[in-house]
Design an enzyme around this catalytic site. Sequence first.
Site, PDB file in Angstrom:
ATOM      1  N   GLY A  98       0.430  -1.495   0.162  1.00 23.35           N
ATOM      2  CA  GLY A  98      -0.442   0.262   0.771  1.00 23.35           C
ATOM      3  C   GLY A  98       0.866   1.334   0.386  1.00 23.35           C
ATOM      4  N   GLY A 131      -0.310   6.486   1.135  1.00 25.62           N
ATOM      5  CA  GLY A 131       0.854   5.807   0.472  1.00 25.62           C
ATOM      6  C   GLY A 131       1.750   5.740   1.194  1.00 25.62           C
ATOM      7  N   ARG A 181      14.395   0.466   1.991  1.00 24.68           N
ATOM      8  CA  ARG A 181      15.042  -1.008   2.179  1.00 24.68           C
ATOM      9  C   ARG A 181      15.373  -1.730   2.221  1.00 24.68           C
ATOM     10  NH1 ARG A 181       9.147  -2.532   5.581  1.00 24.68           N
ATOM     11  NH2 ARG A 181       8.219  -3.451   4.077  1.00 24.68           N
ATOM     12  N   ASP A 258       0.520 -11.445   7.195  1.00 28.23           N
ATOM     13  CA  ASP A 258       1.526  -9.818   5.150  1.00 28.23           C
ATOM     14  C   ASP A 258       2.765  -9.782   6.543  1.00 28.23           C
ATOM     15  OD1 ASP A 258      -0.440  -8.576   7.392  1.00 28.23           O
ATOM     16  OD2 ASP A 258       0.508  -7.240   6.342  1.00 28.23           O
TER      17      ASP A 258
END
Length: 495
Positions: A98, A131, A181, A258
Amino acid sequence: MVEVFDGAEASVVLERRWPNRFATLGDRFYTPMQPQGLPEPHWVAWSERCAELLGWQGQRDGLLQVLSGNASLPGMQPLASVYSGHQFGVWAGQLGDGRAHLLGELDTPSGPMEIQLKGAGLTPYSRMGDGRAVLRSSIREFLCSEAMAALGVPTTRALCITGSALPVRRETVETAAVVTRVAPSFIRFGHFEHFTHTAEDTEALRQLADFVIAHHYPECATLAQPYAALLEAVARKMAELMAWWQAVGFCHGVMNTDNMSILGLTIDYGPFGFLDAFDPGHVCNHSDHQGRYAYARQPNVGFWNVHALAQGLMPLIDDAEAALAALEPYKTAFPQALTRQMRAKLGLATAHDGDMALIDGLLKCMAADRADFSITFRRLAQFNSAEGASNDVVRDMFLDRPAFDAWAQAYGARLRAEGSVDAERAQRMNRVNPKFVLRNHLAEVAIRAAEQGDFSETHKLLKVLERPYDEQPEHSAYADFPPEWAQSIEVSCSS
Protein backbone atom coordinates in the site's frame (compact mmCIF):
# COMPACT_ATOMS: atom_id res chain seq x y z
CA MET A 1 9.79 9.46 -12.94
CA VAL A 2 12.90 10.65 -14.77
CA GLU A 3 15.73 8.26 -15.72
CA VAL A 4 19.16 9.29 -14.51
CA PHE A 5 22.28 8.47 -16.50
CA ASP A 6 25.00 10.95 -15.63
CA GLY A 7 27.23 11.84 -12.71
CA ALA A 8 27.66 9.60 -9.69
CA GLU A 9 24.64 7.52 -10.63
CA ALA A 10 26.33 6.26 -13.78
CA SER A 11 29.22 4.81 -11.80
CA VAL A 12 26.72 2.80 -9.77
CA VAL A 13 24.67 1.61 -12.73
CA LEU A 14 27.50 0.55 -15.02
CA GLU A 15 28.94 -1.80 -12.39
CA ARG A 16 25.66 -3.42 -11.38
CA ARG A 17 23.02 -5.50 -13.15
CA TRP A 18 19.30 -5.53 -12.32
CA PRO A 19 18.01 -9.11 -12.78
CA ASN A 20 14.54 -8.20 -11.38
CA ARG A 21 13.52 -11.83 -10.95
CA PHE A 22 10.27 -11.06 -9.13
CA ALA A 23 9.12 -9.02 -12.15
CA THR A 24 9.34 -12.14 -14.31
CA LEU A 25 6.44 -13.70 -12.41
CA GLY A 26 3.92 -11.62 -14.36
CA ASP A 27 1.03 -9.27 -13.75
CA ARG A 28 -0.92 -11.61 -11.47
CA PHE A 29 1.67 -10.85 -8.81
CA TYR A 30 2.05 -7.08 -9.04
CA THR A 31 1.17 -3.83 -10.71
CA PRO A 32 3.91 -1.83 -12.47
CA MET A 33 3.96 1.37 -10.44
CA GLN A 34 6.18 4.42 -10.51
CA PRO A 35 6.77 6.04 -7.10
CA GLN A 36 5.27 9.47 -6.56
CA GLY A 37 8.40 10.70 -4.87
CA LEU A 38 9.06 13.56 -2.48
CA PRO A 39 9.10 17.25 -3.38
CA GLU A 40 12.45 18.93 -2.60
CA PRO A 41 13.90 15.93 -0.76
CA HIS A 42 16.82 16.03 1.65
CA TRP A 43 18.92 13.40 3.37
CA VAL A 44 17.89 12.39 6.87
CA ALA A 45 20.14 9.37 7.49
CA TRP A 46 22.34 6.90 5.64
CA SER A 47 23.74 3.51 6.69
CA GLU A 48 27.20 3.02 5.30
CA ARG A 49 27.13 -0.60 6.48
CA CYS A 50 24.06 -1.30 4.37
CA ALA A 51 25.65 0.60 1.48
CA GLU A 52 28.65 -1.71 1.70
CA LEU A 53 26.29 -4.68 1.48
CA LEU A 54 25.10 -3.32 -1.88
CA GLY A 55 28.48 -2.18 -3.13
CA TRP A 56 27.20 1.41 -2.98
CA GLN A 57 29.59 2.82 -0.41
CA GLY A 58 30.55 6.39 -1.17
CA GLN A 59 27.66 6.79 -3.64
CA ARG A 60 25.15 8.63 -1.46
CA ASP A 61 25.36 12.06 -3.06
CA GLY A 62 24.32 10.72 -6.44
CA LEU A 63 21.27 8.86 -5.20
CA LEU A 64 19.10 11.42 -3.41
CA GLN A 65 16.50 11.78 -6.17
CA VAL A 66 16.43 8.06 -6.94
CA LEU A 67 15.93 7.02 -3.33
CA SER A 68 13.24 9.67 -2.84
CA GLY A 69 11.24 8.22 -5.74
CA ASN A 70 11.82 11.15 -8.09
CA ALA A 71 14.20 9.51 -10.57
CA SER A 72 15.07 6.05 -11.85
CA LEU A 73 18.25 4.23 -12.68
CA PRO A 74 18.37 2.28 -15.94
CA GLY A 75 17.35 -1.30 -15.23
CA MET A 76 14.92 -0.55 -12.42
CA GLN A 77 11.38 -1.89 -12.84
CA PRO A 78 9.26 -0.28 -10.07
CA LEU A 79 6.22 -2.27 -8.98
CA ALA A 80 3.83 -2.85 -6.10
CA SER A 81 3.04 -6.47 -5.23
CA VAL A 82 -0.29 -7.94 -4.19
CA TYR A 83 -0.80 -10.18 -1.17
CA SER A 84 -3.42 -10.96 1.47
CA GLY A 85 -3.21 -11.94 5.09
CA HIS A 86 -4.47 -12.40 8.62
CA GLN A 87 -4.32 -9.29 10.79
CA PHE A 88 -4.59 -9.79 14.57
CA GLY A 89 -5.79 -13.32 13.85
CA VAL A 90 -8.63 -12.24 11.55
CA TRP A 91 -8.68 -12.81 7.80
CA ALA A 92 -8.26 -9.37 6.19
CA GLY A 93 -8.51 -10.37 2.52
CA GLN A 94 -6.49 -8.59 -0.14
CA LEU A 95 -3.81 -6.22 1.09
CA GLY A 96 -0.63 -5.57 -0.89
CA ASP A 97 2.11 -2.96 -1.02
CA GLY A 98 0.00 0.00 0.00
CA ARG A 99 2.95 2.36 0.39
CA ALA A 100 5.89 0.33 -0.84
CA HIS A 101 7.48 0.33 -4.30
CA LEU A 102 9.93 -2.39 -5.24
CA LEU A 103 12.44 -0.56 -7.46
CA GLY A 104 13.99 -3.80 -8.62
CA GLU A 105 16.54 -6.42 -7.75
CA LEU A 106 20.22 -5.55 -7.84
CA ASP A 107 23.23 -7.80 -8.27
CA THR A 108 25.47 -7.03 -5.29
CA PRO A 109 28.64 -8.42 -3.70
CA SER A 110 26.25 -10.08 -1.19
CA GLY A 111 24.09 -11.67 -3.87
CA PRO A 112 20.84 -10.42 -5.44
CA MET A 113 19.12 -7.81 -3.24
CA GLU A 114 15.74 -6.18 -3.71
CA ILE A 115 15.57 -2.42 -3.21
CA GLN A 116 12.27 -1.10 -1.93
CA LEU A 117 11.01 2.40 -1.13
CA LYS A 118 8.56 2.67 1.77
CA GLY A 119 6.44 5.81 1.76
CA ALA A 120 6.73 6.80 -1.91
CA GLY A 121 3.03 7.33 -2.57
CA LEU A 122 -0.19 5.65 -3.57
CA THR A 123 -0.44 2.22 -5.17
CA PRO A 124 -3.49 0.19 -6.24
CA TYR A 125 -3.24 -1.52 -2.83
CA SER A 126 -3.28 1.60 -0.64
CA ARG A 127 -6.95 1.10 0.22
CA MET A 128 -7.95 4.14 2.33
CA GLY A 129 -4.34 5.18 2.98
CA ASP A 130 -2.24 7.90 1.37
CA GLY A 131 0.78 5.74 0.53
CA ARG A 132 3.06 7.90 2.64
CA ALA A 133 5.29 7.31 5.65
CA VAL A 134 6.08 9.96 8.23
CA LEU A 135 9.48 10.99 9.54
CA ARG A 136 8.73 9.63 13.01
CA SER A 137 8.07 6.03 11.97
CA SER A 138 10.75 6.13 9.27
CA ILE A 139 13.45 6.95 11.81
CA ARG A 140 12.26 4.12 14.05
CA GLU A 141 12.30 1.60 11.19
CA PHE A 142 15.67 2.73 9.88
CA LEU A 143 17.40 2.60 13.26
CA CYS A 144 15.88 -0.71 14.32
CA SER A 145 16.61 -2.46 11.03
CA GLU A 146 20.28 -1.63 11.36
CA ALA A 147 20.34 -2.23 15.11
CA MET A 148 18.90 -5.72 14.69
CA ALA A 149 21.46 -6.51 11.99
CA ALA A 150 24.24 -5.46 14.35
CA LEU A 151 22.77 -7.69 17.08
CA GLY A 152 22.90 -10.62 14.66
CA VAL A 153 19.13 -11.01 14.35
CA PRO A 154 17.88 -12.00 10.86
CA THR A 155 16.33 -8.84 9.42
CA THR A 156 15.61 -6.73 6.41
CA ARG A 157 18.01 -3.79 6.16
CA ALA A 158 17.57 -0.05 5.79
CA LEU A 159 19.88 1.92 3.53
CA CYS A 160 18.65 5.43 4.17
CA ILE A 161 15.89 7.89 4.94
CA THR A 162 15.06 10.88 2.78
CA GLY A 163 12.68 13.56 4.00
CA SER A 164 10.58 16.40 2.74
CA ALA A 165 8.44 19.25 4.03
CA LEU A 166 5.43 17.55 2.41
CA PRO A 167 2.67 17.47 5.06
CA VAL A 168 1.13 14.13 5.99
CA ARG A 169 -1.86 13.87 8.31
CA ARG A 170 -1.92 11.21 11.00
CA GLU A 171 -3.17 12.07 14.51
CA THR A 172 -1.54 15.42 13.78
CA VAL A 173 0.10 16.91 10.70
CA GLU A 174 3.60 15.47 10.25
CA THR A 175 6.17 15.53 7.46
CA ALA A 176 6.78 12.84 4.85
CA ALA A 177 9.79 10.56 4.57
CA VAL A 178 10.90 7.57 2.52
CA VAL A 179 12.88 4.61 3.87
CA THR A 180 14.93 2.56 1.43
CA ARG A 181 14.68 -1.07 2.52
CA VAL A 182 16.90 -3.93 1.37
CA ALA A 183 16.39 -7.70 1.47
CA PRO A 184 17.06 -10.77 -0.67
CA SER A 185 13.27 -10.93 -1.01
CA PHE A 186 10.21 -9.13 0.35
CA ILE A 187 7.89 -12.09 -0.28
CA ARG A 188 5.63 -12.70 2.70
CA PHE A 189 3.39 -15.46 4.00
CA GLY A 190 0.53 -13.33 2.73
CA HIS A 191 1.66 -13.72 -0.89
CA PHE A 192 0.89 -17.43 -0.65
CA GLU A 193 -2.35 -16.90 1.25
CA HIS A 194 -3.50 -14.51 -1.47
CA PHE A 195 -3.41 -17.06 -4.25
CA THR A 196 -5.13 -19.70 -2.11
CA HIS A 197 -7.82 -17.74 -0.31
CA THR A 198 -8.38 -14.53 -2.31
CA ALA A 199 -7.44 -15.09 -5.94
CA GLU A 200 -7.97 -18.88 -5.72
CA ASP A 201 -5.32 -19.35 -8.38
CA THR A 202 -3.46 -22.62 -7.85
CA GLU A 203 -1.36 -22.12 -10.96
CA ALA A 204 -0.05 -18.80 -9.65
CA LEU A 205 0.47 -20.33 -6.20
CA ARG A 206 2.60 -23.07 -7.73
CA GLN A 207 4.53 -20.53 -9.78
CA LEU A 208 5.26 -18.50 -6.64
CA ALA A 209 6.31 -21.54 -4.61
CA ASP A 210 8.56 -22.78 -7.42
CA PHE A 211 10.09 -19.31 -7.64
CA VAL A 212 10.86 -19.20 -3.92
CA ILE A 213 12.28 -22.73 -3.95
CA ALA A 214 14.45 -22.07 -7.01
CA HIS A 215 15.94 -18.83 -5.70
CA HIS A 216 15.91 -19.21 -1.91
CA TYR A 217 15.40 -22.86 -0.92
CA PRO A 218 17.00 -24.88 -3.75
CA GLU A 219 17.61 -27.82 -1.40
CA CYS A 220 13.84 -28.45 -1.41
CA ALA A 221 13.59 -28.88 -5.19
CA THR A 222 14.91 -32.44 -5.36
CA LEU A 223 12.88 -33.82 -2.47
CA ALA A 224 9.85 -36.07 -2.90
CA GLN A 225 7.48 -33.38 -1.54
CA PRO A 226 9.15 -30.05 -2.34
CA TYR A 227 6.29 -27.87 -1.09
CA ALA A 228 6.09 -29.65 2.24
CA ALA A 229 9.88 -29.34 2.44
CA LEU A 230 9.55 -25.60 1.79
CA LEU A 231 7.04 -25.32 4.63
CA GLU A 232 9.34 -27.18 6.99
CA ALA A 233 12.33 -25.01 6.04
CA VAL A 234 10.34 -21.84 6.70
CA ALA A 235 9.02 -23.25 9.99
CA ARG A 236 12.58 -23.88 11.16
CA LYS A 237 13.66 -20.37 10.19
CA MET A 238 10.70 -18.89 12.04
CA ALA A 239 11.55 -20.92 15.14
CA GLU A 240 15.11 -19.55 15.07
CA LEU A 241 13.82 -16.00 14.56
CA MET A 242 11.41 -16.25 17.49
CA ALA A 243 14.27 -17.47 19.70
CA TRP A 244 16.32 -14.45 18.66
CA TRP A 245 13.49 -12.05 19.46
CA GLN A 246 12.94 -13.56 22.91
CA ALA A 247 16.66 -13.61 23.68
CA VAL A 248 17.24 -9.93 22.92
CA GLY A 249 13.93 -8.80 24.44
CA PHE A 250 12.42 -7.63 21.16
CA CYS A 251 8.66 -7.21 20.69
CA HIS A 252 7.44 -6.95 17.10
CA GLY A 253 3.96 -5.60 17.74
CA VAL A 254 2.29 -6.52 14.42
CA MET A 255 2.91 -10.21 13.80
CA ASN A 256 0.27 -10.40 11.08
CA THR A 257 0.85 -12.98 8.35
CA ASP A 258 1.37 -10.20 5.81
CA ASN A 259 4.28 -9.05 7.99
CA MET A 260 6.03 -12.43 8.04
CA SER A 261 8.99 -12.92 5.69
CA ILE A 262 9.21 -16.18 3.76
CA LEU A 263 12.97 -16.01 4.47
CA GLY A 264 12.52 -15.82 8.24
CA LEU A 265 13.63 -12.19 8.46
CA THR A 266 12.34 -9.53 10.81
CA ILE A 267 10.28 -7.32 8.53
CA ASP A 268 7.93 -4.31 8.83
CA TYR A 269 9.13 -2.39 11.87
CA GLY A 270 5.99 -0.62 13.00
CA PRO A 271 5.02 -0.43 16.70
CA PHE A 272 7.99 -2.48 17.93
CA GLY A 273 9.82 -2.18 21.21
CA PHE A 274 12.68 -3.58 23.27
CA LEU A 275 11.86 -4.57 26.84
CA ASP A 276 12.86 -2.17 29.57
CA ALA A 277 11.46 -3.54 32.84
CA PHE A 278 10.97 -7.26 32.25
CA ASP A 279 7.30 -8.10 31.90
CA PRO A 280 6.44 -11.27 29.96
CA GLY A 281 3.00 -9.81 29.25
CA HIS A 282 4.37 -6.58 27.81
CA VAL A 283 2.42 -5.32 24.78
CA CYS A 284 4.40 -2.81 22.74
CA ASN A 285 1.62 -1.93 20.27
CA HIS A 286 -0.92 0.51 21.68
CA SER A 287 -3.36 -0.69 18.98
CA ASP A 288 -3.17 -4.32 20.20
CA HIS A 289 -6.02 -4.05 22.69
CA GLN A 290 -6.25 -7.82 23.26
CA GLY A 291 -2.52 -8.28 23.82
CA ARG A 292 -2.32 -10.84 21.04
CA TYR A 293 1.29 -9.96 20.28
CA ALA A 294 2.58 -9.65 23.85
CA TYR A 295 6.24 -10.59 24.33
CA ALA A 296 5.55 -14.01 25.89
CA ARG A 297 3.03 -14.90 23.20
CA GLN A 298 5.33 -14.27 20.25
CA PRO A 299 6.62 -17.86 19.92
CA ASN A 300 3.08 -19.26 19.83
CA VAL A 301 1.99 -16.62 17.33
CA GLY A 302 5.01 -17.53 15.21
CA PHE A 303 3.70 -21.10 15.09
CA TRP A 304 0.16 -19.85 14.35
CA ASN A 305 1.52 -17.88 11.42
CA VAL A 306 3.44 -20.86 10.04
CA HIS A 307 0.23 -22.88 10.34
CA ALA A 308 -1.53 -20.16 8.28
CA LEU A 309 1.24 -20.51 5.69
CA ALA A 310 0.59 -24.26 5.66
CA GLN A 311 -3.06 -23.59 4.86
CA GLY A 312 -1.92 -21.32 2.05
CA LEU A 313 0.27 -24.10 0.64
CA MET A 314 -2.30 -26.89 0.99
CA PRO A 315 -3.43 -26.83 -2.68
CA LEU A 316 0.16 -27.80 -3.53
CA ILE A 317 0.88 -30.19 -0.67
CA ASP A 318 -2.56 -31.81 -0.88
CA ASP A 319 -1.75 -34.04 2.08
CA ALA A 320 -2.77 -32.90 5.54
CA GLU A 321 -0.45 -35.40 7.22
CA ALA A 322 2.55 -34.15 5.23
CA ALA A 323 1.71 -30.54 6.11
CA LEU A 324 1.36 -31.33 9.80
CA ALA A 325 4.63 -33.24 9.74
CA ALA A 326 6.31 -30.22 8.14
CA LEU A 327 5.08 -28.00 10.99
CA GLU A 328 6.17 -30.36 13.75
CA PRO A 329 9.88 -29.34 13.78
CA TYR A 330 8.91 -25.84 14.95
CA LYS A 331 7.84 -27.32 18.28
CA THR A 332 11.31 -28.67 18.97
CA ALA A 333 13.43 -26.19 17.00
CA PHE A 334 12.16 -23.17 18.95
CA PRO A 335 12.85 -24.43 22.50
CA GLN A 336 16.19 -25.83 21.38
CA ALA A 337 17.18 -22.50 19.83
CA LEU A 338 15.97 -20.49 22.81
CA THR A 339 17.73 -22.77 25.30
CA ARG A 340 20.93 -22.39 23.28
CA GLN A 341 20.57 -18.61 23.27
CA MET A 342 19.78 -18.41 26.97
CA ARG A 343 22.65 -20.70 27.93
CA ALA A 344 24.94 -18.33 26.08
CA LYS A 345 23.40 -15.33 27.84
CA LEU A 346 24.20 -16.96 31.18
CA GLY A 347 27.70 -17.85 30.04
CA LEU A 348 27.17 -21.59 30.33
CA ALA A 349 29.74 -23.42 28.24
CA THR A 350 28.18 -26.88 28.61
CA ALA A 351 24.64 -28.28 28.62
CA HIS A 352 23.13 -29.71 31.81
CA ASP A 353 19.66 -31.10 32.35
CA GLY A 354 18.72 -28.45 34.91
CA ASP A 355 19.68 -25.46 32.78
CA MET A 356 16.15 -24.49 31.76
CA ALA A 357 15.08 -24.50 35.41
CA LEU A 358 18.01 -22.19 36.17
CA ILE A 359 17.10 -19.90 33.27
CA ASP A 360 13.42 -19.86 34.25
CA GLY A 361 14.36 -19.09 37.83
CA LEU A 362 16.21 -15.95 36.78
CA LEU A 363 13.38 -14.83 34.51
CA LYS A 364 10.85 -15.32 37.32
CA CYS A 365 12.96 -13.15 39.63
CA MET A 366 13.29 -10.52 36.93
CA ALA A 367 9.56 -10.54 36.21
CA ALA A 368 8.62 -10.29 39.88
CA ASP A 369 10.79 -7.21 40.39
CA ARG A 370 10.50 -5.77 36.88
CA ALA A 371 14.27 -5.86 36.53
CA ASP A 372 15.58 -4.19 33.41
CA PHE A 373 16.04 -6.90 30.76
CA SER A 374 19.18 -5.68 28.96
CA ILE A 375 20.96 -4.23 31.98
CA THR A 376 20.39 -7.33 34.12
CA PHE A 377 21.90 -9.68 31.56
CA ARG A 378 24.79 -7.32 30.83
CA ARG A 379 25.61 -7.00 34.53
CA LEU A 380 25.47 -10.76 34.94
CA ALA A 381 28.82 -10.92 33.13
CA GLN A 382 30.32 -9.41 36.32
CA PHE A 383 28.97 -12.23 38.49
CA ASN A 384 31.56 -13.66 40.89
CA SER A 385 31.14 -17.42 40.94
CA ALA A 386 33.13 -17.92 44.15
CA GLU A 387 31.08 -19.53 46.91
CA GLY A 388 29.64 -16.84 49.23
CA ALA A 389 30.39 -13.88 46.92
CA SER A 390 27.94 -10.98 47.43
CA ASN A 391 27.51 -9.95 43.77
CA ASP A 392 25.95 -6.61 44.67
CA VAL A 393 26.25 -5.28 41.12
CA VAL A 394 23.64 -7.83 40.01
CA ARG A 395 21.83 -8.15 43.33
CA ASP A 396 20.97 -4.45 43.26
CA MET A 397 18.70 -5.10 40.26
CA PHE A 398 16.27 -6.99 42.52
CA LEU A 399 13.96 -5.92 45.33
CA ASP A 400 13.45 -9.46 46.59
CA ARG A 401 17.03 -10.04 47.69
CA PRO A 402 16.44 -13.48 49.28
CA ALA A 403 14.93 -14.74 46.02
CA PHE A 404 17.91 -13.49 44.05
CA ASP A 405 20.35 -14.89 46.63
CA ALA A 406 18.80 -18.33 46.29
CA TRP A 407 19.07 -18.16 42.51
CA ALA A 408 22.63 -16.80 42.67
CA GLN A 409 23.67 -19.70 44.90
CA ALA A 410 22.35 -22.17 42.30
CA TYR A 411 23.96 -20.23 39.45
CA GLY A 412 27.33 -20.06 41.18
CA ALA A 413 27.24 -23.79 41.87
CA ARG A 414 26.40 -24.46 38.23
CA LEU A 415 29.34 -22.35 37.05
CA ARG A 416 31.74 -24.02 39.44
CA ALA A 417 30.52 -27.44 38.33
CA GLU A 418 31.71 -26.80 34.79
CA GLY A 419 34.95 -25.17 35.91
CA SER A 420 33.94 -21.75 34.61
CA VAL A 421 36.63 -19.07 34.64
CA ASP A 422 34.92 -15.77 35.44
CA ALA A 423 37.04 -13.57 33.19
CA GLU A 424 36.62 -15.86 30.19
CA ARG A 425 32.90 -16.23 30.87
CA ALA A 426 32.50 -12.46 31.08
CA GLN A 427 34.01 -12.04 27.63
CA ARG A 428 31.64 -14.64 26.17
CA MET A 429 28.61 -13.10 27.82
CA ASN A 430 29.43 -9.61 26.63
CA ARG A 431 29.44 -10.91 23.08
CA VAL A 432 25.81 -12.06 23.37
CA ASN A 433 24.25 -9.66 25.90
CA PRO A 434 24.04 -6.25 24.26
CA LYS A 435 24.85 -3.14 26.22
CA PHE A 436 22.95 -0.98 23.72
CA VAL A 437 19.50 -1.59 22.26
CA LEU A 438 17.07 0.79 20.60
CA ARG A 439 14.95 1.69 23.59
CA ASN A 440 11.84 3.74 22.87
CA HIS A 441 13.10 6.81 24.69
CA LEU A 442 16.34 6.86 22.68
CA ALA A 443 14.37 6.77 19.44
CA GLU A 444 12.01 9.42 20.78
CA VAL A 445 14.86 11.84 21.56
CA ALA A 446 16.23 11.38 18.04
CA ILE A 447 12.76 11.86 16.52
CA ARG A 448 12.04 15.06 18.44
CA ALA A 449 15.34 16.56 17.29
CA ALA A 450 14.74 15.43 13.70
CA GLU A 451 11.30 17.02 13.66
CA GLN A 452 13.10 20.29 14.36
CA GLY A 453 15.50 19.70 11.46
CA ASP A 454 18.38 18.33 13.54
CA PHE A 455 19.35 14.82 12.39
CA SER A 456 22.59 14.61 14.36
CA GLU A 457 21.07 12.50 17.15
CA THR A 458 19.77 9.98 14.59
CA HIS A 459 23.27 9.74 13.12
CA LYS A 460 24.90 9.40 16.54
CA LEU A 461 22.43 6.79 17.72
CA LEU A 462 22.99 4.74 14.56
CA LYS A 463 26.74 4.64 15.23
CA VAL A 464 26.18 3.51 18.82
CA LEU A 465 23.72 0.79 17.80
CA GLU A 466 26.11 -0.53 15.15
CA ARG A 467 28.34 -1.73 18.03
CA PRO A 468 25.79 -3.05 20.54
CA TYR A 469 28.16 -5.46 22.32
CA ASP A 470 31.09 -3.03 22.75
CA GLU A 471 31.53 -1.08 25.98
CA GLN A 472 31.69 2.37 24.31
CA PRO A 473 32.23 4.19 27.64
CA GLU A 474 31.90 7.55 25.90
CA HIS A 475 28.28 6.64 25.11
CA SER A 476 27.36 5.01 28.44
CA ALA A 477 24.28 7.26 28.82
CA TYR A 478 22.68 5.34 25.93
CA ALA A 479 22.84 2.18 28.03
CA ASP A 480 21.35 3.69 31.18
CA PHE A 481 17.97 2.98 32.74
CA PRO A 482 15.11 4.65 30.87
CA PRO A 483 13.91 7.96 32.34
CA GLU A 484 10.54 8.12 34.05
CA TRP A 485 8.95 9.96 31.13
CA ALA A 486 9.68 6.96 28.88
CA GLN A 487 6.75 5.14 30.49
CA SER A 488 4.35 7.53 28.75
CA ILE A 489 5.60 6.71 25.24
CA GLU A 490 2.96 4.93 23.15
CA VAL A 491 3.56 3.39 19.74
CA SER A 492 0.73 2.20 17.53
CA CYS A 493 -0.07 1.12 13.99
CA SER A 494 -0.39 4.77 12.94
CA SER A 495 2.61 5.80 10.84
